[in-house]
Design a protein around this motif. Structure first.
Motif: not given
Length: 154
Positions: A95-115
């Motif tokens: 569960r911890k690994a899944d949540m970490t992967a989800l958080g990293v994926t969400a952050a990477l998906a939002l990075l272009p919009a934030l930039a």
């Protein structure tokens, strides 16, 4: 989109219904095989009882079978209790690994919009800095109170 189209065409052609029919037939056959296997095991236990009762007497055989089944039941419960903790820890790690992967994926998906946003990379770097600071804080926290004499955590 292609997956959805193939799913719709499979449903339209009746292929899904054929798969469900085969799965239902397989489940029925395996259930019947399980019932027959349990019946066979029951007859083998009955035959062992008759053979041992003729040799040792019905009372001693009944006591032996009763104690044997109770020992088997206790072993099953003991093994379950021992493995429950391991399964819970494994689920927590997954569960911890899944949540970490989800958080990293969400952050990477939002990075272009934030930039592209008004705040620029500063808006994207603030949460990353906060996460790094939290990770450093968690790593440096001791598991217990500090012993002033030895300088180690207990």
């Amino acid at each position: 989109m292609g997956t959805l189209a193939s799913l719709i065409s499979a449903l339209a052609s009746g292929e899904a219904m054929a798969v469900l029919r085969r799965a239902r037939m397989t489940a029925i056959l395996y259930g019947l095989a399980a019932i027959l296997a349990l019946s066979g095991i029951g007859f083998l236990i009955g035959a062992a009882y008759i053979w041992l009762a003729a040799r040792y007497g019905p009372l001693a055989t009944s006591l032996g079978f009763g104690l044997g089944f109770l020992v088997l039941a206790a072993l099953i419960v003991l093994i379950d209790r021992l493995t429950t903790g391991m399964r819970a820890r494994r689920r927590a790690r997954r569960r911890k690994a899944d949540m970490t992967a989800l958080g990293v994926t969400a952050a990477l998906a939002l990075l272009p919009a934030l930039a592209k946003s008004k705040g620029g990379m500063g808006a994207a770097l603030a949460p990353v800095i906060a996460l790094v600071a939290y990770a450093v804080y968690r790593e440096n926290m001791g598991s217990g109170p500090r012993n002033p004499d030895s300088g180690e955590t207990s």
